[in-house]
Design a protein around this motif. Structure first.
Motif, PDB file in Angstrom:
ATOM      1  N   THR A 176       5.829 -47.840 -67.679  1.00  0.00           N
ATOM      2  CA  THR A 176       5.888 -46.480 -68.217  1.00  0.00           C
ATOM      3  C   THR A 176       6.016 -45.495 -67.065  1.00  0.00           C
ATOM      4  O   THR A 176       5.224 -45.545 -66.116  1.00  0.00           O
ATOM      5  CB  THR A 176       4.623 -46.142 -69.026  1.00  0.00           C
ATOM      6  OG1 THR A 176       4.515 -47.042 -70.136  1.00  0.00           O
ATOM      7  CG2 THR A 176       4.685 -44.713 -69.543  1.00  0.00           C
TER       8      THR A 176
ATOM      9  N   ASN B 161       7.314 -39.401 -71.994  1.00  0.00           N
ATOM     10  CA  ASN B 161       7.325 -40.533 -71.074  1.00  0.00           C
ATOM     11  C   ASN B 161       8.594 -41.358 -71.236  1.00  0.00           C
ATOM     12  O   ASN B 161       9.217 -41.370 -72.310  1.00  0.00           O
ATOM     13  CB  ASN B 161       6.112 -41.442 -71.311  1.00  0.00           C
ATOM     14  CG  ASN B 161       4.804 -40.734 -71.047  1.00  0.00           C
ATOM     15  OD1 ASN B 161       4.714 -39.855 -70.192  1.00  0.00           O
ATOM     16  ND2 ASN B 161       3.765 -41.106 -71.800  1.00  0.00           N
TER      17      ASN B 161
ATOM     18  N   TRP C  62      11.685 -51.571 -70.860  1.00  0.00           N
ATOM     19  CA  TRP C  62      11.523 -52.819 -71.590  1.00  0.00           C
ATOM     20  C   TRP C  62      12.445 -53.899 -71.017  1.00  0.00           C
ATOM     21  O   TRP C  62      13.438 -53.598 -70.357  1.00  0.00           O
ATOM     22  CB  TRP C  62      11.866 -52.641 -73.079  1.00  0.00           C
ATOM     23  CG  TRP C  62      11.241 -51.458 -73.730  1.00  0.00           C
ATOM     24  CD1 TRP C  62      11.676 -50.157 -73.675  1.00  0.00           C
ATOM     25  CD2 TRP C  62      10.065 -51.429 -74.548  1.00  0.00           C
ATOM     26  NE1 TRP C  62      10.848 -49.332 -74.407  1.00  0.00           N
ATOM     27  CE2 TRP C  62       9.850 -50.099 -74.960  1.00  0.00           C
ATOM     28  CE3 TRP C  62       9.180 -52.415 -74.987  1.00  0.00           C
ATOM     29  CZ2 TRP C  62       8.790 -49.716 -75.774  1.00  0.00           C
ATOM     30  CZ3 TRP C  62       8.120 -52.046 -75.805  1.00  0.00           C
ATOM     31  CH2 TRP C  62       7.929 -50.704 -76.190  1.00  0.00           C
TER      32      TRP C  62
ATOM     33  N   GLN D  48       9.861 -45.197 -71.268  1.00  0.00           N
ATOM     34  CA  GLN D  48       9.370 -46.565 -71.420  1.00  0.00           C
ATOM     35  C   GLN D  48      10.451 -47.549 -70.966  1.00  0.00           C
ATOM     36  O   GLN D  48      11.623 -47.388 -71.314  1.00  0.00           O
ATOM     37  CB  GLN D  48       8.990 -46.852 -72.874  1.00  0.00           C
ATOM     38  CG  GLN D  48       7.994 -45.877 -73.479  1.00  0.00           C
ATOM     39  CD  GLN D  48       6.617 -45.942 -72.829  1.00  0.00           C
ATOM     40  OE1 GLN D  48       6.304 -46.876 -72.089  1.00  0.00           O
ATOM     41  NE2 GLN D  48       5.774 -44.949 -73.108  1.00  0.00           N
TER      42      GLN D  48
ATOM     43  N   HIS E 107       4.086 -51.225 -81.724  1.00  0.00           N
ATOM     44  CA  HIS E 107       4.007 -50.774 -80.336  1.00  0.00           C
ATOM     45  C   HIS E 107       3.561 -49.312 -80.279  1.00  0.00           C
ATOM     46  O   HIS E 107       4.171 -48.470 -79.623  1.00  0.00           O
ATOM     47  CB  HIS E 107       5.372 -50.932 -79.647  1.00  0.00           C
ATOM     48  CG  HIS E 107       5.815 -52.354 -79.505  1.00  0.00           C
ATOM     49  ND1 HIS E 107       6.359 -53.063 -80.545  1.00  0.00           N
ATOM     50  CD2 HIS E 107       5.761 -53.205 -78.438  1.00  0.00           C
ATOM     51  CE1 HIS E 107       6.662 -54.289 -80.129  1.00  0.00           C
ATOM     52  NE2 HIS E 107       6.303 -54.405 -78.864  1.00  0.00           N
TER      53      HIS E 107
ATOM     54  N   PHE F  96       3.178 -47.328 -77.016  1.00  0.00           N
ATOM     55  CA  PHE F  96       4.337 -46.931 -76.211  1.00  0.00           C
ATOM     56  C   PHE F  96       5.339 -46.060 -76.962  1.00  0.00           C
ATOM     57  O   PHE F  96       6.087 -45.305 -76.342  1.00  0.00           O
ATOM     58  CB  PHE F  96       5.052 -48.186 -75.697  1.00  0.00           C
ATOM     59  CG  PHE F  96       4.148 -49.154 -75.009  1.00  0.00           C
ATOM     60  CD1 PHE F  96       3.503 -48.821 -73.828  1.00  0.00           C
ATOM     61  CD2 PHE F  96       3.914 -50.413 -75.552  1.00  0.00           C
ATOM     62  CE1 PHE F  96       2.647 -49.713 -73.194  1.00  0.00           C
ATOM     63  CE2 PHE F  96       3.072 -51.319 -74.922  1.00  0.00           C
ATOM     64  CZ  PHE F  96       2.444 -50.969 -73.738  1.00  0.00           C
TER      65      PHE F  96
ATOM     66  N   HIS G 252       7.313 -55.001 -73.111  1.00  0.00           N
ATOM     67  CA  HIS G 252       7.147 -53.777 -72.330  1.00  0.00           C
ATOM     68  C   HIS G 252       6.970 -54.105 -70.855  1.00  0.00           C
ATOM     69  O   HIS G 252       6.254 -55.045 -70.487  1.00  0.00           O
ATOM     70  CB  HIS G 252       5.950 -52.971 -72.846  1.00  0.00           C
ATOM     71  CG  HIS G 252       5.812 -51.633 -72.201  1.00  0.00           C
ATOM     72  ND1 HIS G 252       4.958 -51.395 -71.147  1.00  0.00           N
ATOM     73  CD2 HIS G 252       6.439 -50.449 -72.462  1.00  0.00           C
ATOM     74  CE1 HIS G 252       5.053 -50.127 -70.795  1.00  0.00           C
ATOM     75  NE2 HIS G 252       5.945 -49.526 -71.569  1.00  0.00           N
TER      76      HIS G 252
END
Length: 449
Positions: free
Chosen positions: A221, A207, A211, A209, A179, A182, A218
């Motif tokens: 964001t 950032n 999930w 993230q 990933h 991300f 995902h």
């Protein structure tokens, strides 16, 4: 002159003559029906018997002993079912009343359950360290689902591992290789919503993230911070997410709309820790600015608390009115939202090393109770009891662990404590404990309540 027919002053009498009988009316006796040639005779006594028969004598007279027992048993069971239904209804009403009272006290910050005296030091068999090959470097953070089903851990190698509590094994992972779009660098914080619908993670990418914690897919964001994010926390029973970063700001996000809400400013140094409960508030520590701040989001105001010298690195709420903070000068402070200064301070709570107090690297509170835990790098997790009407705290016992205790959390029932352990401090690489292993420490408490 003929005499009158009526005799004045005399009443007419009936005189019984000798030999006559006076018939008196006697009550009829109910006799059994006469049977003549196999047939009932239609006598007066038979008519009286039919009048005597009622609802109770209609069916029961013709049922066998076994049928009667079955009928009475069914009637008895029906009565029992009715009684149990009434009891269940009363219990349900009582449970709802207690739940409403608990929610009210919790919202007001007055729910306090004294459980510390029921805890004893765990045995060696009650402590276990589990490792995952994905966690090559120091574990930095963890979070436990509200139902106690899953634990998520993050580490400096940029990987996240999902653990199954019932399965007692690793269920999945998110790595920087799989990933890379991300995950950027070390995982700094991780949080899960109360209903386990969303998992939030932060790393060195600035950032947040989002999930799906069940599938590890995902979802979204969030961008907006200008520096590394240090802490994430969901407000309880909501999808409101608070994030705190080195850019000295707190940002609020709504995951129901997947949108940014607002930014809170006030700290003079990078924020080092953040926490929240059910109220629409967040509590943060400002590191070197030596302040703890409670952000009243609705009122658009903040409460400022002045701590000891040094850097206040971690803060945890005990309830809505009390909280605990830990500093790099080795002190642990107990606070009330009504006082600007600590109610109680334990200096050098984890001892010294080379005449320098060991940093407090993590804290964990059992919410709305009189107990919390502290971690450092002195090979011990220490448990403390809050006493004297929440005005001081005293040591209970220690749990042996080798390495930096970078993050801890109790399960909601208080039966377990999970700790993210590693060879280095979560925020830097100042020195390394080579004898330590990177892993998730699981502590089971033999509670006697």
């Amino acid at each position: 002159m003929s005499s009158s027919f009526f005799l004045k002053g005399k009443s007419r009498k009936i005189h019984k003559r000798k030999g006559d009988k006076i018939n008196k009316v006697k009550p009829k006796k109910v006799s059994a029906p006469n049977l003549e040639n196999g047939h009932e005779s239609s006598s007066d006594s038979d008519l009286d018997l039919k009048k005597f028969s009622d609802a109770e004598a209609s069916e029961s007279d013709h049922e066998t002993a076994e049928e009667k027992k079955l009928r009475l048993a069914k009637k008895y069971l029906e009565e029992i079912e009715k009684e149990e239904a009434k009891r269940a209804e009363l219990k349900e009403v009582d449970a709802i009343e207690k739940r409403l009272q608990k929610d009210y006290l919790e919202q007001k910050g007055k729910l306090r359950v004294e459980v510390a005296d029921g805890y004893t030091a765990p045995h060696t068999d009650d402590i276990r360290l589990v490792k995952a090959k994905e966690h090559r470097l120091t574990l930095t953070c963890l979070c436990i689902s509200y139902d106690g089903e899953y634990v998520f851990t993050g580490c400096k190698s940029g990987t996240i591992v999902k653990w199954g509590v019932r399965e007692k094994r690793k269920l999945g992972s998110l790595t920087y290789k799989s990933h890379s779009n991300f995950l950027k660098g070390a995982i700094t914080s991780i949080a899960i919503s109360s209903d386990s619908k969303y998992l939030a993670t932060a790393d060195h990418s600035n950032n947040v993230q989002i999930w799906d914690p069940h599938t590890l897919k995902h979802v979204h964001t969030f961008k907006g911070h200008k520096d590394i994010i240090i802490g994430l926390v969901f407000r309880r029973n909501t999808h409101d997410l608070y994030s705190a970063g080195k850019d000295r700001s707190v940002k609020i996000w709504s995951l129901d709309e997947m949108a940014y809400v607002e930014t809170l400013f006030g700290h003079q140094c990078p924020i080092t820790s953040i926490d929240a409960l059910t109220r629409e508030r967040a509590i943060t520590t400002g590191g070197r600015d030596t302040t703890v701040r409670i952000w009243k989001i609705v009122e658009e105001s903040q409460l400022i608390f002045n701590g000891p010298e040094g850097s206040i690195d971690v803060v945890k709420l005990l309830d809505e009115e009390h909280f605990i903070s830990g500093s790099d000068n080795g002190s642990i402070c107990l606070w009330s939202v009504l006082k600007k200064k600590p109610l109680w301070t334990a200096t050098e709570a984890h001892g010294k090393e080379n005449d320098v107090p060991r940093w407090i690297t993590s804290l964990a509170t059992l919410i709305n109770s009189d107990m919390f835990a502290s971690g450092s790098y002195d090979n011990n997790i220490r448990l403390w009891k809050v006493c004297d009407s929440y005005k001081k705290f005293i040591p209970m016992f220690s749990i042996e662990v080798v390495g930096f205790v970078n993050c801890m959390q109790f399960t909601t029932d208080g039966k377990q404590l999970y700790a993210a352990v590693g060879q280095e401090h979560k925020s830097g690489r100042w020195f390394k404990l080579s004898s330590s292993k990177n892993g998730l420490l699981i502590v089971n408490f033999p509670i006697k309540l």
